[in-house]
Scaffold this active site. Structure first.
Site, PDB file in Angstrom:
ATOM      1  N   LYS A   1     -10.314  -6.639   7.763  1.00 48.85           N
ATOM      2  CA  LYS A   1      -9.596  -6.167   8.843  1.00 48.85           C
ATOM      3  C   LYS A   1      -9.788  -6.597  10.405  1.00 48.85           C
ATOM      4  CE  LYS A   1      -7.611  -2.039   6.564  1.00 48.85           C
ATOM      5  NZ  LYS A   1      -7.636  -0.707   6.501  1.00 48.85           N
TER       6      LYS A   1
ATOM      7  N   SER B   1       0.721  -1.248   0.088  1.00 47.62           N
ATOM      8  CA  SER B   1       0.013   0.044  -0.197  1.00 47.62           C
ATOM      9  C   SER B   1       0.890   1.107   0.096  1.00 47.62           C
ATOM     10  CB  SER B   1      -0.848  -0.034   1.326  1.00 47.62           C
ATOM     11  OG  SER B   1      -1.572   1.020   1.329  1.00 47.62           O
TER      12      SER B   1
ATOM     13  N   GLU C   1     -10.691   0.809  -3.880  1.00 45.55           N
ATOM     14  CA  GLU C   1     -11.236   0.655  -2.653  1.00 45.55           C
ATOM     15  C   GLU C   1     -11.776   1.883  -1.811  1.00 45.55           C
ATOM     16  OE1 GLU C   1      -7.962  -1.225  -0.378  1.00 45.55           O
ATOM     17  OE2 GLU C   1      -8.558  -0.482   1.381  1.00 45.55           O
TER      18      GLU C   1
ATOM     19  N   LYS D   1      -1.121  -0.765  -4.394  1.00 51.64           N
ATOM     20  CA  LYS D   1      -2.242  -0.213  -4.071  1.00 51.64           C
ATOM     21  C   LYS D   1      -1.771   1.395  -3.929  1.00 51.64           C
ATOM     22  CE  LYS D   1      -4.657   0.170   0.384  1.00 51.64           C
ATOM     23  NZ  LYS D   1      -5.557  -0.474   1.296  1.00 51.64           N
TER      24      LYS D   1
ATOM     25  N   ASP E   1      -6.950   3.342  -3.394  1.00 55.16           N
ATOM     26  CA  ASP E   1      -7.794   3.365  -2.243  1.00 55.16           C
ATOM     27  C   ASP E   1      -7.920   4.695  -1.747  1.00 55.16           C
ATOM     28  OD1 ASP E   1      -8.842   2.971   0.301  1.00 55.16           O
ATOM     29  OD2 ASP E   1      -7.346   1.971   1.153  1.00 55.16           O
TER      30      ASP E   1
ATOM     31  N   LYS F   1      -2.797   5.278  -2.900  1.00 57.26           N
ATOM     32  CA  LYS F   1      -3.539   5.955  -1.940  1.00 57.26           C
ATOM     33  C   LYS F   1      -3.913   7.192  -2.853  1.00 57.26           C
ATOM     34  CE  LYS F   1      -3.800   3.923   1.872  1.00 57.26           C
ATOM     35  NZ  LYS F   1      -5.214   3.500   2.586  1.00 57.26           N
TER      36      LYS F   1
ATOM     37  N   ASP G   1     -13.922  -1.132   2.533  1.00 57.06           N
ATOM     38  CA  ASP G   1     -13.068  -1.309   3.633  1.00 57.06           C
ATOM     39  C   ASP G   1     -13.777  -0.760   4.765  1.00 57.06           C
ATOM     40  OD1 ASP G   1     -10.995  -0.713   5.782  1.00 57.06           O
ATOM     41  OD2 ASP G   1      -9.422  -0.004   4.346  1.00 57.06           O
TER      42      ASP G   1
ATOM     43  N   GLY H   1      -4.350  -3.980   5.988  1.00 59.27           N
ATOM     44  CA  GLY H   1      -3.163  -3.798   6.831  1.00 59.27           C
ATOM     45  C   GLY H   1      -3.554  -2.465   7.740  1.00 59.27           C
TER      46      GLY H   1
HETATM   47  O1  OSB Z   1      -7.276   2.072   4.248  1.00 63.56           O
HETATM   48  O2  OSB Z   1      -6.307   0.147   4.050  1.00 63.56           O
HETATM   49  C1  OSB Z   1      -6.382   1.695   4.703  1.00 63.56           C
HETATM   50  C2  OSB Z   1      -3.218   2.141   6.904  1.00 63.56           C
HETATM   51  C3  OSB Z   1      -3.746   2.923   7.790  1.00 63.56           C
HETATM   52  C4  OSB Z   1      -5.213   2.951   7.666  1.00 63.56           C
HETATM   53  C5  OSB Z   1      -6.129   2.469   6.987  1.00 63.56           C
HETATM   54  C6  OSB Z   1      -5.512   1.732   5.866  1.00 63.56           C
HETATM   55  C7  OSB Z   1      -4.094   1.712   5.661  1.00 63.56           C
HETATM   56  C8  OSB Z   1      -3.300   1.217   4.627  1.00 63.56           C
HETATM   57  C9  OSB Z   1      -2.055   0.592   5.028  1.00 63.56           C
HETATM   58  O3  OSB Z   1      -3.685   1.290   3.621  1.00 63.56           O
HETATM   59  C10 OSB Z   1      -1.920  -0.830   4.964  1.00 63.56           C
HETATM   60  C11 OSB Z   1      -0.626  -1.414   5.524  1.00 63.56           C
HETATM   61  O4  OSB Z   1       0.410  -1.214   4.835  1.00 63.56           O
HETATM   62  O5  OSB Z   1      -0.474  -1.761   6.640  1.00 63.56           O
HETATM   63 MG    MG Z   2      -8.532   0.773   2.680  1.00 65.11          MG
END
Ligand code: OSB
Ligand code: MG
Length: 368
Positions: free
Chosen positions: A262, A135, A213, A161, A188, A163, A238, A290
């Site tokens: 999660k 991510s 996402e 992925k 995402d 952001k 999510d 994650g």
């Molecule tokens: O939206 O998936 C998410 C991290 C913190 C809060 C939300 C998200 C995330 C990540 C990182 O996308 C996932 C990771 O690398 O642990």
């Molecule tokens: Mg997410």
């Protein structure tokens, strides 16, 4: 098993990189972990909440309060035969799923250790190797976005992925797709858009993404269903999914076709299993999300990911991506060629705590 004593700690840790999302920037983090003591065994759990209430209303600080004032006093000194019984004892705590999940997941670890079997086996898993993606936070420029994508692909990650936030999506993703025509790519939004941003999603729809996402509001399954009906790319939910009931509603409405699962968001392993099963009944794949976890949380994620409907790469990337010397377990949970193995040093979670480091990183500590 009788929960004889619980050790709660809040740790101060530094993420190796600046992680920017549509809800803010994370770097210096607070993490809450707990250790359950029972019959000479220890069970480990980690609160996956963020340091600020951007992704969810829960934070490390709210989890500390929920655990110390309400959740732990309801279970310490009591005997529980199953996770179901344990959850019943804290049923009056509405929400605070990430706080409850730290307790619930630690209890599963305890039970697996008492049974002398690895946690994945107790959970009913079958995969032996876990495919992982990365991510990637919002970068400063399109060139940096392409560069970080190429770097992570070269490291073996099976899916990248990105952001996104309003104004930062079509341009960087078009450039990445051009540079990496065959890569598995996703975005995402962390709830940053509304239905009237449809034009943006129609552009993204042409980039052959695996899924988009959580584009819309965290609590809006209806608008997600409308958006999904206008896109060929799958939507992955999510923030919207806190339970198996939410999964049923979202999949029945057509709000998405994939679920990011999660542990913290859904209260632990038991509800994760239920979400997993509901998704499977709808032919919807799940993958393990994650939350920038330390070793305890990462290990729980890997055990969970062994269930059969985890068929897409998870966000359980290499521990070394996130942490220098701040990880709190002896084992380095690093992927090799995009595959993580399930921790297996002993029964249960299969990891051991670095007690000295835990002591050094603690900013608050409580034993109940
Ligand atoms: O939206 O998936 C998410 C991290 C913190 C809060 C939300 C998200 C995330 C990540 C990182 O996308 C996932 C990771 O690398 O642990
Ligand atoms: Mg997410």
């Amino acid at each position: 098993m009788k929960i004889e004593r619980v050790e709660l700690r809040e740790l101060e840790v530094d993420l190796k990189f600046r992680f920017e999302t549509s809800f803010g920037v994370e770097r210096d983090l607070r993490k809450v972990v707990l250790v359950l003591h029972s019959e000479g065994l220890e069970g480990y759990g980690e609160v996956t909440a963020g340091t600020v209430p951007g992704y969810s209303y829960e934070t490390s600080a709210t989890a500390w309060t929920a655990l110390s004032d309400y959740i732990l006093p309801a279970v310490v000194g009591r005997d529980f035969a199953t996770p179901t019984q344990l959850l019943a004892a804290v049923a009056r705590v509405r929400g605070h799923n990430m706080a409850v999940a730290a307790l619930e997941t630690a209890f599963w670890d305890l039970q697996a250790k008492a049974a002398g079997i690895p946690l994945w086996q107790l959970l009913g898993g079958s995969h032996t190797e876990i495919e992982v993606g990365a991510s990637l936070g919002i970068q400063g420029s399109v060139a940096e976005t392409v560069a970080i994508a190429e770097k992570h692909l070269a490291e073996g990650y099976r899916r990248l992925k990105f952001k996104i936030k309003p104004g930062w999506e079509v341009e960087p993703l078009t450039a990445v797709r051009e540079a990496l025509p065959d890569a598995s790519l996703t975005v995402d939004a962390n709830s940053a858009y509304a239905l009237n941003d449809i034009a943006v999603f129609q552009r993204l729809d042409e980039l052959a993404l695996d899924y988009i996402e959580q584009p819309l509001a965290h609590d809006d399954l209806v608008d997600h269903a409308e958006l999904q009906s206008q896109l060929s790319t799958a939507i992955c939910l999510d923030e919207s999914i806190h339970s198996a009931a939410d999964a049923r509603k979202g999949l029945a409405l057509g709000s998405g076709r994939v679920i990011n699962l999660k542990l913290g968001r859904v209260r632990g392993h038991l509800e994760s299993r239920r979400v997993h099963d509901v998704a499977m009944a709808f032919n919807a794949p799940v993958w393990c999300g994650g939350m920038l976890e330390l070793g305890i949380g990462r290990a729980h994620n890997l055990h969970l990911s062994t269930l059969e409907n985890f068929t897409l790469p998870g966000d359980t990337a290499s521990a070394t991506r996130y942490w220098g010397d701040d990880d709190i377990i002896e084992q380095r949970l690093d992927a090799v060629a995009g595959l993580q193995s399930v921790p297996h040093d002993g029964p249960g979670l299969g990891v051991t705590l670095r007690r000295d480091l835990l002591e050094r990183l603690s900013v608050r500590q409580l034993t109940i």
